[in-house]
Design a protein around this motif. Structure first.
Motif, PDB file in Angstrom:
ATOM      1  N   LEU A  93       0.861  -1.187   0.000  1.00 25.16           N
ATOM      2  CA  LEU A  93       0.000   0.000   0.000  1.00 25.16           C
ATOM      3  C   LEU A  93       0.894   1.233   0.000  1.00 25.16           C
ATOM      4  CD1 LEU A  93      -2.542  -1.111   2.779  1.00 25.16           C
ATOM      5  CD2 LEU A  93      -2.926  -1.122   0.304  1.00 25.16           C
ATOM      6  N   ASP A  94       0.962   1.914  -1.118  1.00 18.49           N
ATOM      7  CA  ASP A  94       1.812   3.103  -1.216  1.00 18.49           C
ATOM      8  C   ASP A  94       0.955   4.334  -0.962  1.00 18.49           C
ATOM      9  OD1 ASP A  94       4.095   4.595  -1.607  1.00 18.49           O
ATOM     10  OD2 ASP A  94       4.045   4.476  -3.787  1.00 18.49           O
ATOM     11  N   GLU A  95       1.072   4.901   0.203  1.00 19.65           N
ATOM     12  CA  GLU A  95       0.284   6.059   0.638  1.00 19.65           C
ATOM     13  C   GLU A  95      -1.218   5.854   0.399  1.00 19.65           C
ATOM     14  OE1 GLU A  95       1.871   9.930  -0.143  1.00 19.65           O
ATOM     15  OE2 GLU A  95       3.659   9.064  -1.045  1.00 19.65           O
ATOM     16  N   PRO A  96      -1.795   4.833   1.033  1.00 20.02           N
ATOM     17  CA  PRO A  96      -3.177   4.491   0.727  1.00 20.02           C
ATOM     18  C   PRO A  96      -4.203   5.516   1.194  1.00 20.02           C
ATOM     19  CG  PRO A  96      -2.406   3.210   2.595  1.00 20.02           C
ATOM     20  CD  PRO A  96      -1.214   3.929   2.043  1.00 20.02           C
ATOM     21  N   THR A  97      -3.843   6.386   2.144  1.00 18.43           N
ATOM     22  CA  THR A  97      -4.859   7.325   2.643  1.00 18.43           C
ATOM     23  C   THR A  97      -4.570   8.757   2.206  1.00 18.43           C
ATOM     24  OG1 THR A  97      -3.660   7.617   4.709  1.00 18.43           O
ATOM     25  CG2 THR A  97      -5.351   5.907   4.689  1.00 18.43           C
ATOM     26  N   ILE A  98      -3.703   8.902   1.208  1.00 19.68           N
ATOM     27  CA  ILE A  98      -3.357  10.260   0.757  1.00 19.68           C
ATOM     28  C   ILE A  98      -4.621  10.963   0.234  1.00 19.68           C
ATOM     29  CG2 ILE A  98      -2.642   9.537  -1.582  1.00 19.68           C
ATOM     30  CD1 ILE A  98      -0.426  11.649  -1.354  1.00 19.68           C
ATOM     31  N   GLY A  99      -4.842  12.161   0.758  1.00 14.45           N
ATOM     32  CA  GLY A  99      -5.990  12.944   0.298  1.00 14.45           C
ATOM     33  C   GLY A  99      -7.347  12.475   0.802  1.00 14.45           C
ATOM     34  N   LEU A 100      -7.359  11.538   1.713  1.00 17.68           N
ATOM     35  CA  LEU A 100      -8.656  11.088   2.228  1.00 17.68           C
ATOM     36  C   LEU A 100      -9.060  11.911   3.450  1.00 17.68           C
ATOM     37  CD1 LEU A 100      -8.566   7.183   2.069  1.00 17.68           C
ATOM     38  CD2 LEU A 100      -9.175   8.847   0.323  1.00 17.68           C
ATOM     39  N   ASP A 101     -10.375  12.127   3.600  1.00 20.15           N
ATOM     40  CA  ASP A 101     -10.822  12.851   4.789  1.00 20.15           C
ATOM     41  C   ASP A 101     -10.649  11.932   6.003  1.00 20.15           C
ATOM     42  OD1 ASP A 101     -13.227  11.333   5.450  1.00 20.15           O
ATOM     43  OD2 ASP A 101     -14.147  12.226   3.685  1.00 20.15           O
ATOM     44  N   PRO A 102     -10.679  12.503   7.216  1.00 20.97           N
ATOM     45  CA  PRO A 102     -10.376  11.684   8.400  1.00 20.97           C
ATOM     46  C   PRO A 102     -11.248  10.440   8.533  1.00 20.97           C
ATOM     47  CG  PRO A 102     -10.386  13.995   8.981  1.00 20.97           C
ATOM     48  CD  PRO A 102     -10.851  13.925   7.555  1.00 20.97           C
ATOM     49  N   LYS A 103     -12.510  10.556   8.155  1.00 23.14           N
ATOM     50  CA  LYS A 103     -13.401   9.398   8.319  1.00 23.14           C
ATOM     51  C   LYS A 103     -13.018   8.289   7.328  1.00 23.14           C
ATOM     52  CE  LYS A 103     -18.291   8.279   8.703  1.00 23.14           C
ATOM     53  NZ  LYS A 103     -18.747   7.829   7.380  1.00 23.14           N
ATOM     54  N   SER A 104     -12.783   8.678   6.074  1.00 14.85           N
ATOM     55  CA  SER A 104     -12.392   7.669   5.078  1.00 14.85           C
ATOM     56  C   SER A 104     -11.038   7.068   5.417  1.00 14.85           C
ATOM     57  CB  SER A 104     -12.308   8.288   3.681  1.00 14.85           C
ATOM     58  OG  SER A 104     -13.504   8.902   3.342  1.00 14.85           O
ATOM     59  N   ALA A 105     -10.113   7.905   5.918  1.00 14.46           N
ATOM     60  CA  ALA A 105      -8.785   7.402   6.277  1.00 14.46           C
ATOM     61  C   ALA A 105      -8.917   6.385   7.405  1.00 14.46           C
ATOM     62  CB  ALA A 105      -7.870   8.553   6.689  1.00 14.46           C
ATOM     63  N   ARG A 106      -9.807   6.695   8.357  1.00 15.25           N
ATOM     64  CA  ARG A 106      -9.992   5.771   9.472  1.00 15.25           C
ATOM     65  C   ARG A 106     -10.589   4.451   9.002  1.00 15.25           C
ATOM     66  NH1 ARG A 106     -13.023   7.260  15.041  1.00 15.25           N
ATOM     67  NH2 ARG A 106     -11.087   8.365  15.393  1.00 15.25           N
ATOM     68  N   GLU A 107     -11.560   4.547   8.084  1.00 19.14           N
ATOM     69  CA  GLU A 107     -12.158   3.313   7.544  1.00 19.14           C
ATOM     70  C   GLU A 107     -11.106   2.477   6.815  1.00 19.14           C
ATOM     71  OE1 GLU A 107     -16.541   5.317   6.938  1.00 19.14           O
ATOM     72  OE2 GLU A 107     -15.335   4.854   5.163  1.00 19.14           O
ATOM     73  N   THR A 108     -10.237   3.188   6.107  1.00 13.11           N
ATOM     74  CA  THR A 108      -9.173   2.476   5.379  1.00 13.11           C
ATOM     75  C   THR A 108      -8.242   1.770   6.361  1.00 13.11           C
ATOM     76  OG1 THR A 108      -9.325   4.086   3.617  1.00 13.11           O
ATOM     77  CG2 THR A 108      -7.319   2.767   3.666  1.00 13.11           C
ATOM     78  N   ARG A 109      -7.899   2.448   7.439  1.00 17.62           N
ATOM     79  CA  ARG A 109      -7.010   1.814   8.433  1.00 17.62           C
ATOM     80  C   ARG A 109      -7.667   0.586   9.055  1.00 17.62           C
ATOM     81  NH1 ARG A 109      -5.952   7.278   9.833  1.00 17.62           N
ATOM     82  NH2 ARG A 109      -7.262   7.134  11.670  1.00 17.62           N
TER      83      ARG A 109
END
Ligand SMILES: Nc1ncnc2c1ncn2[C@@H]1O[C@H](COP(=O)(O)OP(=O)(O)OP(=O)(O)O)[C@@H](O)[C@H]1O
Ligand SMILES: [Mg+2]
Length: 327
Positions: free
Chosen positions: A173-189
């Motif tokens: 995963l190369d920078e998988p949460t780049i540009g994501l809002d906090p909620k989407s980044a959290r879901e991704t994590r």
């Protein structure tokens, strides 16, 4: 799983040569990887940090068989990324940050059908797998919308769905949460963690310290084509001089005052920085012997002095390590 490392890299180098100019051809040479060694154990999340241009994406591309190394060896799941790329490809997944690599004019489901065929997923399993990954990334409600209507976060989720469709054992995963809002980044994590509980090895690059700290039991810091440190966050804190940091701010300090701070018990490092008219001393501490009050007592004659204590952050560690490498 066996005890074969998920990733084993020895003396890896990669040089990029590009030609500029028409008549007087100039060759510019970039050493993106300069003799990199790294072993990553299976079934965990390994985090890779490093400044822009450090070589993270180059490494990820070599490990996922997209790019050839110049010299050195890289094994993934015990198999050589150059010699055995055909064996490896169905067993690894790659998700690069950004918006490229999806077909915008068609819907998410058709995108995934295309990749399923490319990965050789048997037709009788295809629809079931697609439903499974769409649900896993939370796109089941948007599966029939064209990707051009997707937000950035939705596209990133679709990238991840594509990356796990063939159930890889190792996922890059190369920078998988780049540009994501906090909620989407959290879901991704959350999704990344659930993949690890399924036994997937995750190799993650990120510029978000918080993300690395939250997800990765082990972290490597890369600078100029090499790994410069690799440890747990706690280990990295010790490596840069301790897990406590004091900050003292005033209108300038004399050299002898800075020296006095440097000689307090447990102090491993003092850095002085100017912030407009104020100077901040950042004091790294190995032990509890020195308290903020002692720092105040060592700096009499500064009525404006403010001292605060905090835990050494992964960002402190990162900046220290990368600074040491600076020219
Ligand atoms: N195709 C290419 N041609 C020439 N130089 C390249 C190429 N790809 C990468 N480089 C160079 O190799 C070095 C490492 O780049 P790389 O993309 O691996 O860094 P990175 O650590 O992923 O950086 P970032 O954090 O910005 O994504 C850089 O100096 C970059 O300019
Ligand atoms: Mg990169």
């Amino acid at each position: 799983m066996t005890n074969v490392p998920a990733i084993e890299v020895r003396g890896l180098t990669r040089v990029f040569e590009s030609r500029k100019g028409f008549l007087f051809r100039e060759v510019s040479r970039t050493e993106a990887l300069r003799g990199l060694d790294l072993t990553v154990e299976p079934e965990a999340i390994f985090g890779l940090l490093g400044p822009n241009g450090a070589g993270k994406t180059t490494l990820v591309k070599i490990l996922s068989t997209l790019l050839l190394p110049s010299t050195g060896t890289a094994l993934v799941l015990g198999h050589d990324v150059v010699e055995e790329s055909a064996w490896l490809r169905p067993r690894i997944g790659l998700v690069l940050g950004g918006e490229r690599g999806l077909y915008n004019r068609i819907n998410a489901r058709d995108n995934l059908r295309y990749f399923a065929d490319l990965y050789g997923i048997p037709p009788h399993e295809r629809e079931h797998r697609i439903d499974e990954v769409l649900e896993r990334v939370g796109l089941e409600g948007a599966a029939d919308r064209r990707v051009e209507e997707y937000s950035r976060g939705m596209k990133q989720k679709l990238h991840i769905a594509r990356g796990i469709l063939h159930r890889p054992q190792v996922l890059f995963l190369d920078e998988p949460t780049i540009g994501l809002d906090p909620k989407s980044a959290r879901e991704t994590r959350k999704l990344v963690r659930s993949l690890v509980s399924d036994g997937v090895t995750i190799f993650l690059t990120t510029h978000y310290m918080f993300e690395a700290e939250e997800l990765c039991p082990e972290i490597a810091v890369m600078s100029k084509g090499r790994i410069v440190a690799r440890d747990t966050v706690a280990g990295l804190r010790q490596l840069v001089g301790g897990d406590r940091t004091l900050e003292a701010e005033a209108y300038g300090f004399e050299d002898r005052e800075v020296d006095a701070i440097r000689h307090l018990p447990g102090v491993s490092k003092v850095v002085s920085e100017e912030y407009g008219p104020r100077t901040r001393l950042t004091v790294r501490l190995r032990s509890l012997e020195t308290t903020p009050d002692q720092v105040v007592a060592t700096l009499p004659g500064h009525p404006e002095l403010a001292v605060r204590e905090r835990r050494t952050s992964l960002e402190d560690v990162y900046l220290d390590l990368v600074e040491e490498e600076a020219p």
